[in-house]
Design an enzyme around this catalytic site. Structure first.
Site, PDB file in Angstrom:
ATOM      1  N   HIS A   1      10.778  36.484 -55.394  1.00 50.38           N
ATOM      2  CA  HIS A   1      11.417  35.171 -55.572  1.00 50.38           C
ATOM      3  C   HIS A   1      10.885  34.564 -56.870  1.00 50.38           C
ATOM      4  O   HIS A   1      10.261  35.271 -57.678  1.00 50.38           O
ATOM      5  CB  HIS A   1      11.189  34.271 -54.351  1.00 50.38           C
ATOM      6  CG  HIS A   1      12.336  33.344 -54.094  1.00 50.38           C
ATOM      7  ND1 HIS A   1      12.629  32.290 -54.939  1.00 50.38           N
ATOM      8  CD2 HIS A   1      13.276  33.325 -53.122  1.00 50.38           C
ATOM      9  CE1 HIS A   1      13.703  31.654 -54.488  1.00 50.38           C
ATOM     10  NE2 HIS A   1      14.131  32.269 -53.385  1.00 50.38           N
TER      11      HIS A   1
ATOM     12  N   HIS B   1      15.239  20.831 -52.050  1.00 51.67           N
ATOM     13  CA  HIS B   1      14.940  19.809 -51.045  1.00 51.67           C
ATOM     14  C   HIS B   1      14.828  18.408 -51.637  1.00 51.67           C
ATOM     15  O   HIS B   1      14.133  17.557 -51.097  1.00 51.67           O
ATOM     16  CB  HIS B   1      13.659  20.195 -50.298  1.00 51.67           C
ATOM     17  CG  HIS B   1      13.822  21.437 -49.483  1.00 51.67           C
ATOM     18  ND1 HIS B   1      12.812  22.315 -49.217  1.00 51.67           N
ATOM     19  CD2 HIS B   1      14.915  21.970 -48.888  1.00 51.67           C
ATOM     20  CE1 HIS B   1      13.262  23.317 -48.494  1.00 51.67           C
ATOM     21  NE2 HIS B   1      14.540  23.140 -48.284  1.00 51.67           N
TER      22      HIS B   1
ATOM     23  N   ASP C   1      19.693  33.585 -46.251  1.00 52.55           N
ATOM     24  CA  ASP C   1      20.853  34.469 -46.184  1.00 52.55           C
ATOM     25  C   ASP C   1      20.374  35.907 -46.070  1.00 52.55           C
ATOM     26  O   ASP C   1      19.604  36.364 -46.923  1.00 52.55           O
ATOM     27  CB  ASP C   1      21.679  34.336 -47.473  1.00 52.55           C
ATOM     28  CG  ASP C   1      22.364  32.992 -47.576  1.00 52.55           C
ATOM     29  OD1 ASP C   1      23.355  32.788 -46.854  1.00 52.55           O
ATOM     30  OD2 ASP C   1      21.907  32.153 -48.378  1.00 52.55           O
TER      31      ASP C   1
HETATM   32  C1  FMN Z   1      24.675  32.152 -52.575  1.00 50.26           C
HETATM   33  C2  FMN Z   1      23.229  32.526 -52.720  1.00 50.26           C
HETATM   34  C3  FMN Z   1      22.381  32.350 -51.643  1.00 50.26           C
HETATM   35  C4  FMN Z   1      21.046  32.703 -51.739  1.00 50.26           C
HETATM   36  N1  FMN Z   1      20.259  32.566 -50.624  1.00 50.26           N
HETATM   37  C5  FMN Z   1      18.961  32.987 -50.683  1.00 50.26           C
HETATM   38  C6  FMN Z   1      18.136  32.908 -49.524  1.00 50.26           C
HETATM   39  O1  FMN Z   1      18.560  32.462 -48.458  1.00 50.26           O
HETATM   40  N2  FMN Z   1      16.861  33.347 -49.644  1.00 50.26           N
HETATM   41  C7  FMN Z   1      16.342  33.853 -50.807  1.00 50.26           C
HETATM   42  O2  FMN Z   1      15.199  34.250 -50.861  1.00 50.26           O
HETATM   43  N3  FMN Z   1      17.117  33.932 -51.917  1.00 50.26           N
HETATM   44  C8  FMN Z   1      18.402  33.517 -51.883  1.00 50.26           C
HETATM   45  N4  FMN Z   1      19.175  33.588 -53.005  1.00 50.26           N
HETATM   46  C9  FMN Z   1      18.608  34.158 -54.234  1.00 50.26           C
HETATM   47  C10 FMN Z   1      17.538  33.320 -54.865  1.00 50.26           C
HETATM   48  O3  FMN Z   1      17.989  32.050 -55.231  1.00 50.26           O
HETATM   49  C11 FMN Z   1      16.999  34.078 -56.093  1.00 50.26           C
HETATM   50  O4  FMN Z   1      16.743  35.406 -55.775  1.00 50.26           O
HETATM   51  C12 FMN Z   1      15.722  33.482 -56.616  1.00 50.26           C
HETATM   52  O5  FMN Z   1      16.000  32.237 -57.182  1.00 50.26           O
HETATM   53  C13 FMN Z   1      15.039  34.336 -57.682  1.00 50.26           C
HETATM   54  O6  FMN Z   1      15.848  34.485 -58.785  1.00 50.26           O
HETATM   55  P1  FMN Z   1      16.358  35.912 -59.293  1.00 50.26           P
HETATM   56  O7  FMN Z   1      16.694  36.703 -58.063  1.00 50.26           O
HETATM   57  O8  FMN Z   1      17.565  35.604 -60.103  1.00 50.26           O
HETATM   58  O9  FMN Z   1      15.229  36.536 -60.042  1.00 50.26           O
HETATM   59  C14 FMN Z   1      20.531  33.233 -52.947  1.00 50.26           C
HETATM   60  C15 FMN Z   1      21.383  33.383 -54.038  1.00 50.26           C
HETATM   61  C16 FMN Z   1      22.728  33.050 -53.929  1.00 50.26           C
HETATM   62  C17 FMN Z   1      23.630  33.252 -55.111  1.00 50.26           C
END
Ligand code: FMN
Length: 418
Positions: free
Chosen positions: A104, A17, A352
Site C-alpha cells: 500500500h 476519512h 475490496d
Molecule cells: C476502485 C478502487 C478500490 C480500491 N479499494 C482498495 C481497498 O479496498 N483496499 C486496498 O488496499 N486498496 C484498494 N485500492 C487500491 C489502493 O488505493 C492502492 O493500491 C494504493 O493507494 C497504493 O497505490 P498503488 O497501488 O497505485 O501503488 C483500490 C483502488 C481502486 C481503483
C-alpha cells in the site's frame, strides 16, 4: 500533483476519512446543460457497497454542485463538486499505526511528506477517485453532445479468468508466419457493440455472462480466503474526431497512459493490439486505408487503436488497463513495523477483494477528461488557424484535399466508401 489537464483542468481533493472529497473543474465550456443526475449516475457505478464483490463501506456518495452553474447551465466559471464522507471508521485501522501495509502507500507517503493521514489510505485511498468520476461525467456529457462520443469500459479479466476472445492462439511451430490476428473477430465485435447497459447486467461488469460468473466465483474465492485478486479493464471510445493529441510528448496514447496509470492500483496499459501486436508480422498488423462516405480516409482494420503518430485518426480508440490485487488483506502477513520490529499484520477495515468492477467508471472518467482536454486544445488551434486567409501558395500535396462524397459499400459489416 492533484491537478490534471491544460484547458479542461481537474483538481481533486480529499482523503479517505476527512469531511469530504471532490473536484474543482476549470475550463468547462459555458452553456452546457448540467444537473447532479448527470454526475450521480457514474458515481453510483463507482460507489462502495454495491454487492458482495466490493467493500461493504456504506457511502451514498451523493454529489453536491457548489458553483459554476446557474439554472442548470454552466457559466464557464470553475465548477466545484463535493461528496461528504459519511461512513468513516478510523478505529478499523489501529494496527496500521504500527505497520505500513505491504504494497500500500503508507510507507511511501510517510517517507515523502514526513507526516501522513492517521487512518486509511489518506490521499492514496480510492475515495479520491470520486472527484475524477464526477469531472469525467461532465467531460463525457460535453463530448457526447458535441461529437456523439461514446465511452464504454468493461472488465476483461479477473485473475486468470479472461474473456474467452482476448486470448491469442500461439503457433504450434513458434513461427509467426501463420500467426493469428492480435484480437479475435469475436472480441472486435464485442468492442464495436458493447453498451454500458450490457456491462452493468453483471456484478463483475464483464459483458459475457459465462465468463462473468467464473469471475464472480474467483473473486468470492479470494474473499473467503481473506485474500484479494487483480484483473484488467478494457475501454472503447467511439466516434472520436480525428486530430486529437499533442505530439510529441503529449501524444494521445501517452496522455491516456498517464491518466490511466494515475488511477490507484494500476500496473499496466496497452493500446490497440498492444503487446499482442508484437506477435504478428507487419503485413498482418498494418491498417490499410479506405475512403469513407464523407470523402475522408478511414482504415480497414484498427490494430493501431485509433491513434497514429499520437493523433486520433477517427477510428475507435481502445485500450486495456491492468489492476493489481488490492493490498489490504485480512490474511496474516509476516512483515515489519515502522520501527523495523518483525511482526504479523492481519489488516482489519473494509476492503475490496478485487477493484476492477468499481474501476470501470473510473477508467471511463479518466478517458473522458483526457479526450475533453485534447478536444479543447485542437478546437483552439483550429479556431486560431481559421482567422488566417486560405492557403493558396502551397502545392496540393501539402494541404488537406477537399472531401469528395462517394458511394458506400458494405465491407465486413461496415459502411466503407470505395
Ligand atoms: C476502485 C478502487 C478500490 C480500491 N479499494 C482498495 C481497498 O479496498 N483496499 C486496498 O488496499 N486498496 C484498494 N485500492 C487500491 C489502493 O488505493 C492502492 O493500491 C494504493 O493507494 C497504493 O497505490 P498503488 O497501488 O497505485 O501503488 C483500490 C483502488 C481502486 C481503483
Amino acid at each position: 500533483m492533484s491537478t490534471y489537464g491544460t484547458l479542461f483542468r481537474v483538481t481533486t481533493f480529499g482523503e479517505s476519512h476527512c469531511a469530504s472529497v471532490g473536484a474543482i473543474i476549470d475550463g468547462c465550456p459555458p452553456g452546457l446543460e448540467l444537473s447532479a443526475d448527470d454526475i450521480q449516475v457514474q458515481l453510483n457505478r463507482r460507489r462502495p457497497g454495491q454487492s458482495d464483490l466490493t467493500t461493504p463501506r456504506n457511502e451514498k456518495d451523493a454529489v453536491q454542485l457548489q458553483s459554476g452553474l446557474e439554472r442548470g447551465v454552466t457559466l464557464g466559471t470553475p465548477i466545484a463538486l463535493l461528496v461528504r464522507n459519511e461512513d468513516q471508521r478510523p478505529h478499523d485501522y489501529s494496527e496500521t499505526d504500527l505497520f505500513p501495509r505491504p504494497s500500500h502507500a503508507d510507507y511511501t507517503y510517510l517517507e515523502k511528506y514526513g507526516v501522513k493521514a492517521s487512518s486509511g489510505g489518506g490521499r492514496s485511498s480510492a475515495r479520491e477517485t470520486i472527484g475524477r468520476v464526477a469531472a469525467g461525467a461532465i467531460a463525457e456529457k460535453y463530448l457526447r453532445i458535441a461529437h456523439g462520443v461514446e465511452i464504454v469500459a468493461f472488465v476483461s479479466s479477473v485473475g486468470k479468468v479472461h474473456l474467452p476472445t482476448t486470448a491469442v492462439a500461439v503457433d504450434a511451430d513458434g513461427d509467426d508466419d501463420d500467426a493469428p490476428e492480435p484480437l479475435s473477430p469475436d472480441f472486435r465485435a464485442l468492442l464495436a457493440n458493447v453498451s454500458r447497459e450490457e456491462v452493468d447486467k453483471q456484478l463483475t461488469r464483464c459483458p459475457h455472462p459465462e465468463t462473468a460468473e467464473r469471475m464472480k466465483q474467483r473473486i468470492m474465492r479470494a474473499k473467503s480466503a481473506s485474500d484479494s485478486i487483480g484483473g484488467t479493464v478494457t475501454c472503447i471510445v467511439r466516434r472520436l474526431p480525428p486530430g486529437l493529441g499533442e505530439p510529441v510528448f503529449d501524444k494521445l496514447e501517452a496522455l491516456l497512459a498517464h491518466a490511466m496509470l494515475s488511477i490507484p492500483a494500476t500496473k499496466g496499459f496497452e493500446i490497440g493490439s498492444g503487446f499482442r501486436g508484437t506477435e504478428v508480422s507487419g503485413s498482418a498488423h498494418n491498417d490499410a486505408f479506405v475512403r469513407r462516405r464523407d470523402g475522408s480516409l478511414g482504415t480497414a482494420t484498427n490494430w493501431s487503436g485509433g491513434i497514429q503518430g499520437g493523433i486520433s485518426n477517427g477510428e475507435d480508440v481502445y485500450f486495456r488497463v491492468a489492476f493489481k490485487p488490492p493490498a489490504t488483506i485480512s490474511q496474516a502477513q509476516t512483515t515489519v513495523q515502522y520501527d523495523g520490529t518483525p511482526g504479523t499484520l492481519a489488516a482489519r477495515g473494509r476492503h475490496d477483494p478485487c477493484v476492477v468492477p468499481r474501476a470501470v467508471p473510473i477508467v471511463e472518467a479518466m478517458a473522458a477528461i483526457v479526450l475533453m482536454d485534447a478536444l479543447l486544445m485542437q478546437k483552439a488551434r483550429q479556431a486560431a488557424a481559421s482567422l488566417l486567409p486560405p492557403i493558396t501558395t502551397l502545392p496540393p500535396t501539402m494541404v488537406l484535399p477537399p472531401k469528395v462524397n462517394v458511394v458506400a459499400r458494405r465491407v465486413n459489416g461496415d459502411d466503407v466508401d470505395v
